[in-house]
Write an enzyme that holds these catalytic residues in place. Structure first.
Site, short mmCIF file in Angstrom:
data_model
loop_
_atom_site.label_atom_id
_atom_site.label_comp_id
_atom_site.label_asym_id
_atom_site.label_seq_id
_atom_site.Cartn_x
_atom_site.Cartn_y
_atom_site.Cartn_z
CB SER A 1 -0.96 0.00 1.20
OG SER A 1 -0.25 -0.14 2.41
CG HIS B 1 -1.83 4.28 3.66
ND1 HIS B 1 -3.15 4.04 3.95
CD2 HIS B 1 -1.31 3.05 3.35
CE1 HIS B 1 -3.43 2.76 3.83
NE2 HIS B 1 -2.32 2.13 3.47
#
Length: 246
Positions: free
Chosen positions: A97, A145
């Protein structure tokens, strides 16, 4: 790569701020290629496939891949600094991610350099939504992230192409310009705008020269290629679990 959540292959390459990644730096990169299940792998592959084709085909595969790899590392660095009391034993983390969010960062940097403010604001809104979503779902690293997004943005801004007006390039030559740009890329850039790697702030090779300099500067960094090879050929060696199961 899908790996058993507590197998030797997993334990050799997963990221753990402390103590594993503190001593074995290869984990900052390799954890981005591990997934805890086929569902986890499918979700990340699906996220990659939903990215616009112009991001890879228009900007170039070199910058695209570089942004992805750098973002995996910067995402894990951000996750490490966000781990409260990270000098005590911390949980393992895996997944792509951070790299995927890095490609969103690359997209934002490219749109900003094109001058496409509307599309750039749309990318920022998606990022804000993803961060909000991360607060609702357990075991999601928002720091990872954000760190990945920033890493991808930096690669795109510093090493991605600049953009110029086709008319200004051919002005006074008496020649007509034939538009050979990918159709999807043209829709994003707008009419008459062309990518120009000669206008990048730094050539992409400078990124890899910097990485090579960092890796050569410290013994634990020089061990990264060996550690990856050892983990691939003798799973369990880097985590010490091989001696327990052999």
């Amino acid at each position: 790569i899908a790996a058993h959540s507590m197998g030797p292959f997993f334990l050799d390459f997963a990221h753990q701020p402390y103590p594993l990644s503190f001593y074995q730096k290869h984990r900052y990169l390799t954890s981005g290629f591990l997934h805890g299940s086929l569902l986890h792998l499918y979700m990340n592959l699906r996220a990659l496939l939903t990215l616009p084709s112009w991001l890879e085909n228009g900007i170039g595969k070199g910058v695209y891949l570089s942004a992805y790899l750098v973002a995996i590392v910067t995402g894990n660095i951000a996750h490490t600094f966000s781990s409260l009391g990270y000098l005590s034993a911390s949980s393992l983390s895996i997944g792509a991610s951070g790299g995927i969010l890095g490609l969103y960062g690359l997209m934002l940097a490219s749109l900003m350099k094109m001058g496409n403010a509307l599309a750039a604001s749309s990318v920022l809104k998606q990022m804000i939504w993803l961060i909000g979503f991360g607060f609702l779902v357990p075991n999601v690293s928002n720091a990872g992230h954000i760190g990945g997004f920033i890493g991808g943005w930096l690669v795109g801004y510093l090493f991605g192409p600049g953009y110029m007006n086709a008319f200004s390039r051919d002005k006074g030559t008496g020649r007509y310009y034939v538009d050979r740009v990918d159709e999807d890329f043209r829709l994003v850039m707008g009419p008459g705008i062309l990518p120009d790697y000669g206008r990048a702030i730094f050539p992409l090779k400078y990124l890899y020269m910097g990485i090579a300099a960092v890796m050569l500067s410290r013994p634990e960094m020089r061990m990264i290629p060996w550690a990856i090879w050892k983990g691939m050929t003798e799973p369990g060696t880097m985590s010490g679990i091989r001696s327990l199961i052999s």
